[in-house]
Design a protein around this motif. Structure first.
Motif, short mmCIF file in Angstrom:
data_model
loop_
_atom_site.label_atom_id
_atom_site.label_comp_id
_atom_site.label_asym_id
_atom_site.label_seq_id
_atom_site.Cartn_x
_atom_site.Cartn_y
_atom_site.Cartn_z
N TYR A 144 2.39 -5.91 0.90
CA TYR A 144 2.38 -6.07 -0.56
C TYR A 144 1.07 -6.76 -0.95
CZ TYR A 144 3.21 -7.75 -5.25
OH TYR A 144 3.07 -8.02 -6.59
N CYS A 155 0.01 -1.08 -1.26
CA CYS A 155 1.34 -1.60 -0.92
C CYS A 155 2.10 -0.55 -0.12
CB CYS A 155 2.14 -1.89 -2.20
SG CYS A 155 1.51 -3.25 -3.19
N ASP A 156 3.16 -0.98 0.57
CA ASP A 156 4.02 -0.02 1.25
C ASP A 156 4.57 0.97 0.22
OD1 ASP A 156 6.51 1.19 2.24
OD2 ASP A 156 6.21 -0.12 3.96
N GLY A 160 8.07 -0.59 -0.86
CA GLY A 160 7.56 -1.32 -2.01
C GLY A 160 8.25 -0.89 -3.29
N GLN A 208 4.24 -10.47 6.30
CA GLN A 208 4.16 -9.65 5.10
C GLN A 208 5.24 -10.18 4.16
OE1 GLN A 208 4.59 -6.03 7.50
NE2 GLN A 208 2.68 -5.32 6.59
N GLY A 211 6.93 -7.66 0.75
CA GLY A 211 7.43 -6.42 1.33
C GLY A 211 8.64 -6.61 2.24
#
Ligand SMILES: *Cc1c(COP(=O)(O)O)cnc(C)c1O
Length: 422
Positions: A144, A155-156, A160, A208, A211
């Motif tokens: 994130y 971002c994922d 996300g 992380q 996320g």
């Protein structure tokens, strides 16, 4: 007493919130230490430190005095063409604290904007060096980096919260962290094939955060440094969450012994007092902008950049870090979180319990009812706001042992975990 809440509610657009169905937000009267005091007099022990900002607790007298002294002198001046001691002192002190030659500090007001600036620095680094076509980024699943349009792209994409926007912006390479040989080889291959279009790798070192509070070994960071150097791409560490003691070292990069080319800082930078962020570049990056050519300059300058009140707060926060109690406190909190949360491992739906520094995490197999849990925790006197699949604690470093016991106790209670710690 909370007349303001009802009168303002039709006009305030709340963050990350389906306002039609969400419970009313809790009206806050004031804060103190590790506590949030509500308008009705109830006190909540804050397990989140206001999105990881209030590392020294709320209303710290040393920070409050620095801000009020600065308020009397000069609350704000533009940073274009003018200089002031709070910003210049802060830049010098950050450069001294950060590892290696991360010596060149560009200030902004929010974390997302500092990430955008780091991205611009990385792209322009290559342009200024006469290398064309390097404008993409490699970032990591579970990551994130912010809510603005460019940061959403790194971002994922699935886990996300920005999946609605896929396709709106140019896509980036979002891949698995090199946790093992296979993922390391895959990243190596990607960089070998696509390195010509990649400006930088960007990662949240050690954990992380937004996320999903996913922890990785420092070895992963050493691999990223090796791969970035091998393929001549830059390495950016986003330490907006991890910076300022949260993982047990002042900066995760320093603890891991890996120096990135650019680092981003925000959240706890001002001790949770005022908005401020920074993108700090190494000498090599800065040198690419240092030129007789005006066109090589970084064309960026947020209006409230290096706000003197925020810089004064950050300077006072650094004083508290230099005074040194934080390290023992983080170790104390880690132990209390581990002991207090470990019994949750047996609770229904729980798949993992983990801690890192002053971060404690209980992970579920599926997303939890964040609003509902939050309300139950509040009824028991704690402010804990779950996120996705995790219920987590990131308390201020001044949280007492009794308050830590209360935070972990209400989590055990609400999750139905065994209450004995023996
Ligand atoms: C919070 C966060 C951001 C975004 O910061 P804002 O101040 O909310 O824009 C970016 N990166 C990381 C790692 C963060 O935790």
């Amino acid at each position: 007493m909370t007349d303001w809440l009802d009168r303002g509610a039709p006009h305030v657009w709340r963050p990350y919130c389906q306002m039609k169905t969400a419970p009313t937000p809790l009206p806050v009267a004031r804060t103190d230490g590790a506590r949030i005091i509500l308008e009705d007099g109830r006190e909540l022990v804050d397990g989140i430190a206001s999105w990881w900002t209030a590392c020294h607790g709320y209303n710290h007298p040393h920070i409050a005095k620095a801000v009020s002294d600065q308020l009397a002198r000069a609350p704000h001046v533009m940073f274009g063409g003018l200089a002031h001691a709070p910003a210049y002192d802060l830049a010098r002190r950050l450069a001294a604290l950060l590892p290696g030659d991360l010596d060149h500090v560009f200030f902004a007001e929010s974390g997302s904007v500092s990430v955008e600036i780091a991205m611009k620095m990385a792209i322009q680094f290559w342009i200024n060096r006469g290398v064309s076509g390097r404008s993409k980024f490699v970032s990591f699943l579970g990551g994130y980096h912010g809510d603005t349009l460019a940061t959403m792209t790194i971002c994922d994409p699935e886990e996300g919260m920005h999946s609605l926007f896929s396709g709106v912006m140019p896509s980036q390479h979002v891949v698995a962290l090199p946790r093992d040989r296979d993922s390391e080889a895959a990243l190596d291959a990607l960089l070998a094939e696509k390195g010509y279009e990649i400006a930088a790798l960007i990662v949240e070192p050690r954990i992380q955060g937004a996320g999903g509070m996913l922890i990785h070994d420092d070895e992963v960071l050493r691999r990223l440094r090796v791969l970035a150097d091998r393929h001549e791409v830059l390495l950016i560490f986003d330490e907006i969450f991890t910076g300022f003691g949260r993982t047990g070292d002042l900066f995760a990069c320093q603890g891991a012994g890996v120096t990135p080319d650019i680092i981003t800082l925000s959240k706890a930078l001002t001790g949770g007092t005022l908005p401020l962020s920074a993108a700090v570049a190494s000498r090599r990056i800065f040198q690419a902008f240092w030129s007789d050519d005006a066109g090589a300059a970084l064309m960026h300058g947020p209006t409230y950049m290096a706000n003197p009140l925020a810089c004064a707060a950050a300077g006072a926060s650094l004083d508290l870090f230099e005074a040194g109690d934080w390290k023992a406190d983080v170790a104390r909190i880690e132990l209390a979180l581990r002991r207090g949360l470990e019994p949750c491992r047996g609770a229904a739906g729980v798949v993992d319990v983990r801690t890192l520094g002053a971060i404690g995490v209980v992970e579920f197999e599926a997303a939890v009812d964040s609003g509902g849990l939050c309300q139950q925790f509040a009824e028991l006197g704690c402010w804990i706001r779950p996120m996705g699949k995790v219920v987590y604690l990131t308390p201020p470093f001044v949280t007492t042992d009794a308050e830590l016991a209360q935070l972990t106790g209400v989590i055990r209670k609400v999750l139905g975990a065994a209450d004995s710690q023996g």
